[in-house]
Design a protein around this motif. Structure first.
Motif, PDB file in Angstrom:
ATOM      1  N   GLN A  46       0.920   4.064  -2.990  1.00 41.74           N
ATOM      2  CA  GLN A  46       0.713   5.475  -2.692  1.00 41.74           C
ATOM      3  C   GLN A  46       1.869   6.321  -3.216  1.00 41.74           C
ATOM      4  O   GLN A  46       1.662   7.388  -3.798  1.00 41.74           O
ATOM      5  CB  GLN A  46       0.533   5.679  -1.181  1.00 41.74           C
ATOM      6  CG  GLN A  46       0.271   7.113  -0.783  1.00 41.74           C
ATOM      7  CD  GLN A  46      -1.038   7.640  -1.345  1.00 41.74           C
ATOM      8  OE1 GLN A  46      -1.963   6.884  -1.609  1.00 41.74           O
ATOM      9  NE2 GLN A  46      -1.114   8.932  -1.533  1.00 41.74           N
ATOM     10  N   SER A  47       3.089   5.842  -3.026  1.00 45.29           N
ATOM     11  CA  SER A  47       4.264   6.558  -3.514  1.00 45.29           C
ATOM     12  C   SER A  47       4.248   6.669  -5.042  1.00 45.29           C
ATOM     13  O   SER A  47       4.552   7.730  -5.598  1.00 45.29           O
ATOM     14  CB  SER A  47       5.524   5.830  -3.054  1.00 45.29           C
ATOM     15  OG  SER A  47       6.663   6.367  -3.657  1.00 45.29           O
TER      16      SER A  47
ATOM     17  N   ARG B   8       1.580   6.586  -6.983  1.00 41.94           N
ATOM     18  CA  ARG B   8       0.505   7.506  -7.371  1.00 41.94           C
ATOM     19  C   ARG B   8       0.942   8.952  -7.222  1.00 41.94           C
ATOM     20  O   ARG B   8       0.626   9.797  -8.073  1.00 41.94           O
ATOM     21  CB  ARG B   8      -0.738   7.251  -6.519  1.00 41.94           C
ATOM     22  CG  ARG B   8      -1.490   6.015  -6.945  1.00 41.94           C
ATOM     23  CD  ARG B   8      -2.767   5.856  -6.182  1.00 41.94           C
ATOM     24  NE  ARG B   8      -3.480   4.679  -6.653  1.00 41.94           N
ATOM     25  CZ  ARG B   8      -4.316   3.973  -5.937  1.00 41.94           C
ATOM     26  NH1 ARG B   8      -4.568   4.317  -4.686  1.00 41.94           N
ATOM     27  NH2 ARG B   8      -4.917   2.929  -6.444  1.00 41.94           N
ATOM     28  N   GLN B   9       1.672   9.268  -6.149  1.00 42.55           N
ATOM     29  CA  GLN B   9       2.168  10.629  -5.959  1.00 42.55           C
ATOM     30  C   GLN B   9       3.153  10.994  -7.059  1.00 42.55           C
ATOM     31  O   GLN B   9       3.118  12.111  -7.590  1.00 42.55           O
ATOM     32  CB  GLN B   9       2.814  10.763  -4.588  1.00 42.55           C
ATOM     33  CG  GLN B   9       1.829  10.731  -3.446  1.00 42.55           C
ATOM     34  CD  GLN B   9       2.513  10.699  -2.086  1.00 42.55           C
ATOM     35  OE1 GLN B   9       3.721  10.535  -1.987  1.00 42.55           O
ATOM     36  NE2 GLN B   9       1.722  10.857  -1.028  1.00 42.55           N
TER      37      GLN B   9
ATOM     38  N   ALA C 280       0.830  -1.205   0.000  1.00 37.63           N
ATOM     39  CA  ALA C 280       0.000   0.000   0.000  1.00 37.63           C
ATOM     40  C   ALA C 280       0.865   1.256   0.000  1.00 37.63           C
ATOM     41  O   ALA C 280       0.556   2.228  -0.703  1.00 37.63           O
ATOM     42  CB  ALA C 280      -0.929  -0.009   1.206  1.00 37.63           C
ATOM     43  N   ALA C 281       1.945   1.236   0.759  1.00 38.25           N
ATOM     44  CA  ALA C 281       2.852   2.389   0.790  1.00 38.25           C
ATOM     45  C   ALA C 281       3.507   2.602  -0.570  1.00 38.25           C
ATOM     46  O   ALA C 281       3.652   3.738  -1.027  1.00 38.25           O
ATOM     47  CB  ALA C 281       3.916   2.188   1.864  1.00 38.25           C
TER      48      ALA C 281
END
Length: 112
Positions: free
Chosen positions: A81-82, A84-85, A77-78
């Protein structure tokens, strides 16, 4: 590798990965959470029979090693998220570059 496989199949607490450079490099693959495939080459020639039997018996010992594969959802998940950013940042940079830069034509800038 034989010592490591024996330790993994017997369930001992200490696994001797550091006894050899190869087992140190392969420690994640042999006893970690990775799925590992072992291929054995056997010869039909009678003069290679002993070597083929030894290879097959070692493969049988390796087959008894059970790794517990599990996904790490927090790390996944991390990472998602990274990514996507980073994607949002790159889209913003691309949009900014298109607004500022000159429009380019396909004709090479010369009209006939």
């Amino acid at each position: 590798i034989g010592d490591v496989v024996s330790a993994l199949t017997s369930g001992t607490k200490h696994i001797p990965y550091r006894n050899h450079t190869l087992t140190t490099l392969m420690s994640d693959s042999i006893g970690g959470s990775a799925k590992t495939v072992m291929m054995v080459c056997c010869s039909p020639a009678d003069y290679n029979a002993v070597e083929s039997v030894n290879a097959l018996s070692f493969a049988l010992r390796c087959k008894n090693v059970k790794n517990m594969t599990a996904a790490n959802p927090a790390a996944a998940a991390a990472q998602v998220q990274s990514l996507r950013q980073e994607l949002a940042r790159l889209k913003k940079a691309k949009a900014g570059a298109e607004d500022v830069g000159p429009k380019r034509g396909g004709a090479g800038g010369r009209k006939r």
